[in-house]
Design a protein around this motif. Structure first.
Motif, short mmCIF file in Angstrom:
data_model
loop_
_atom_site.label_atom_id
_atom_site.label_comp_id
_atom_site.label_asym_id
_atom_site.label_seq_id
_atom_site.Cartn_x
_atom_site.Cartn_y
_atom_site.Cartn_z
N MET A 1 0.02 28.13 18.06
CA MET A 1 0.65 26.84 18.28
C MET A 1 -0.12 26.08 19.35
N VAL A 2 -0.52 24.83 19.04
CA VAL A 2 -1.20 23.96 20.00
C VAL A 2 -0.34 22.72 20.19
N ALA A 3 0.16 22.51 21.39
CA ALA A 3 0.98 21.34 21.70
C ALA A 3 0.06 20.24 22.24
N ASN A 4 0.15 19.04 21.67
CA ASN A 4 -0.77 17.96 22.01
C ASN A 4 -0.06 16.77 22.64
N ASP A 5 -0.76 16.10 23.51
CA ASP A 5 -0.24 14.93 24.21
C ASP A 5 -0.58 13.66 23.41
N THR A 6 0.44 13.00 22.89
CA THR A 6 0.34 11.76 22.09
C THR A 6 -0.45 11.94 20.79
N ALA A 7 -0.52 13.16 20.31
CA ALA A 7 -1.12 13.45 19.00
C ALA A 7 -0.28 14.52 18.33
N PRO A 8 -0.25 14.61 17.02
CA PRO A 8 0.56 15.62 16.34
C PRO A 8 0.19 17.03 16.78
N ASN A 9 1.19 17.88 16.91
CA ASN A 9 0.97 19.28 17.27
C ASN A 9 0.32 20.03 16.11
N ASN A 10 -0.28 21.17 16.43
CA ASN A 10 -0.91 22.01 15.41
C ASN A 10 -0.24 23.38 15.39
N LEU A 11 0.04 23.89 14.22
CA LEU A 11 0.52 25.25 14.05
C LEU A 11 -0.46 25.96 13.12
N TYR A 12 -1.33 26.76 13.71
CA TYR A 12 -2.38 27.41 12.94
C TYR A 12 -1.90 28.78 12.44
N ARG A 13 -1.77 28.91 11.14
CA ARG A 13 -1.35 30.17 10.53
C ARG A 13 -2.58 31.01 10.20
N ASN A 14 -2.53 32.26 10.62
CA ASN A 14 -3.64 33.19 10.40
C ASN A 14 -3.67 33.62 8.93
N ARG A 15 -4.76 33.33 8.27
CA ARG A 15 -4.90 33.70 6.85
C ARG A 15 -5.28 35.16 6.66
N GLY A 16 -5.67 35.80 7.72
CA GLY A 16 -6.03 37.21 7.64
C GLY A 16 -7.46 37.47 7.25
N ASP A 17 -8.26 36.42 7.09
CA ASP A 17 -9.66 36.60 6.70
C ASP A 17 -10.61 35.99 7.72
N GLY A 18 -10.11 35.78 8.93
CA GLY A 18 -10.93 35.17 9.98
C GLY A 18 -10.81 33.67 10.05
N THR A 19 -9.97 33.06 9.21
CA THR A 19 -9.77 31.62 9.22
C THR A 19 -8.30 31.30 9.46
N PHE A 20 -8.05 30.04 9.88
CA PHE A 20 -6.69 29.58 10.16
C PHE A 20 -6.41 28.29 9.38
N GLU A 21 -5.15 28.08 9.05
CA GLU A 21 -4.72 26.88 8.33
C GLU A 21 -3.65 26.16 9.14
#
Length: 313
Positions: A1-21
Motif C-alpha cells: 500500500m502506497v499512500a499519496n499526497d493529492t494523488a490517488p493511492n496505490n495498492l500493489y498486489r503481489n502476482r507471485g512472479d516478481g511483478t506487482f499489479e
C-alpha cells in the motif's frame, strides 16, 4: 500500500512472479467516495476485529476524513471511517503518524493519530484549523467502533510527524513516541502497568533470512480471542515498531500461536498445519528464530534519542 499526497493511492498486489499489479481503484482505496484524491500521509494495517479480515488506516489532510478501510479477503475494501467514530471526530486534524496498538491491553487493537498542520498561518484562513494539534488516541470498543480517549498530556498540541510505540519500561504495556517538526521528541508512558495482561513476541530471522523477520505473521490464540499481527518494515509516517504485542486481559492464557510468511498474491498469510505451543516466561516475552526468504544481513546498532520530557497517559 502506497499512500499519496493529492494523488490517488496505490495498492500493489503481489502476482507471485516478481511483478506487482496496482488494484487500488478496483479495491476502493485510491480516492474518496466523490472520486477525489486525498492528502494522504501515514498508513498502517491492523487486525482490529480479532481474526475477521484486516483494517487499513490512512492519515489524511485537515477537513478530510481519516481513512479506515476494512476488508474480509483483500479484494474489496469498505470505508468504515464515518460509522467507526474516527472520521467525524478527527476531521479538522492533519494526520501524519498513524498506527494500531493495544493501549489498554484488552485484546483489541486501538488507534493512534499524530497530528500537526504544515502551514503555520493556517488559522488566518481557516479559523477552525490549528497549526499545532493534539494527538488522538482511539480505544477499540468492538464491532468496528472506536472511542476517543484523549486526556492528560495527550491533550497538548504538537506539530507532530513521526510516531511509533514500544514497551520502553519493560512493564508489559506499550508506550508512545512522537517526533515534532522542528521540535523535540516526546515520550508518553502508558500507566496500565500490568505485565500479566500482555505477551511480547520478537521474531528473529536466521540463516539467509532477513534479520528482523519482516513479512512474517503471528496468529495467537489467547483465551477466546484470535489475534493476528504482521512484522512490517515500515508503517505510520517514517516510523515502525520493532516487536509484536498481544494481550487479552489479566486472566487469559496464551494457548498457541503460529508464524507464517505471506502467501503470494494475498494480503493474508498461509497458515501452517499445526500451531506452535508456547510457554510464557516470567516476563511474558517470547522469542522465535524464524526463516524467511533470502535478504542481506545487517549489523545491529544502538540508537540513542533525547526527549523533551516524559509524559503519561
Amino acid at each position: 500500500m502506497v499512500a499519496n499526497d493529492t494523488a490517488p493511492n496505490n495498492l500493489y498486489r503481489n502476482r507471485g512472479d516478481g511483478t506487482f499489479e496496482d488494484t487500488a481503484v478496483e479495491a476502493g482505496v485510491a480516492v474518496d467516495e466523490a472520486g477525489r484524491a486525498r492528502g494522504a500521509m501515514g498508513v498502517a494495517w491492523g487486525d482490529t476485529k480479532n481474526g475477521r479480515g484486516s483494517t487499513l488506516a490512512i492519515g489524511n489532510f485537515s477537513n478530510e476524513l481519516k481513512s479506515l478501510y476494512w476488508t474480509d479477503a483483500g479484494d474489496v475494501f469498505l470505508d468504515e471511517s464515518p460509522r467507526s467514530g474516527v472520521g467525524p471526530s478527527s476531521l479538522l486534524a492533519l494526520t501524519f503518524g498513524v498506527f494500531f496498538f493495544d493501549a489498554d491491553l484488552d485484546g483489541r487493537l486501538d488507534l493512534f493519530l499524530a497530528n500537526g498542520h504544515v502551514e503555520p498561518t493556517v488559522q488566518q484562513v481557516q479559523k477552525d484549523v490549528a497549526y499545532r494539534q493534539s494527538p488522538i488516541l482511539y480505544l477499540n470498543r468492538g464491532e468496528g467502533r472506536f472511542e476517543r480517549a484523549n486526556g492528560g498530556e495527550l491533550s497538548t498540541p504538537l506539530v507532530a510527524r513521526g510516531a511509533a510505540f514500544a514497551d520502553l519500561e519493560g512493564d508489559g504495556d506499550l508506550d508512545v513516541i512522537v517526533v515534532e517538526n522542528g521540535g523535540p521528541a516526546h515520550v508518553y508512558l502508558n500507566r496500565t502497568d500490568d505485565p500479566r495482561k500482555s505477551v511480547r513476541v520478537t521474531l528473529v530471522g536466521t540463516g539467509a533470512s532477513n534479520r528482523d523477520a519482516v513479512g512474517a505473521r503471528v496468529k495467537a490464540s489467547i483465551g477466546a480471542l484470535t489475534l493476528t499481527q504482521q512484522v512490517s518494515g515500515g508503517c505510520s509516517y517514517l516510523s515502525a515498531p520493532a516487536t509484536l504485542s498481544t494481550s487479552a486481559g489479566p486472566t487469559a492464557q496464551l494457548r498457541s500461536f503460529a508464524t507464517f510468511p505471506a502467501a503470494a498474491g494475498s494480503p493474508f498469510g498461509r497458515e501452517p498445519k499445526a500451531a506452535r505451543k508456547v510457554k510464557q516466561n516470567r516476563r511474558n516475552s517470547v522469542s522465535l528464530h524464524y526463516r524467511l526468504p533470502t535478504a542481506p544481513s545487517r549489523t545491529s546498532r544502538t540508537l540513542r534519542a533525547r526527549t523533551s520530557g516524559v509524559n503519561g497517559f
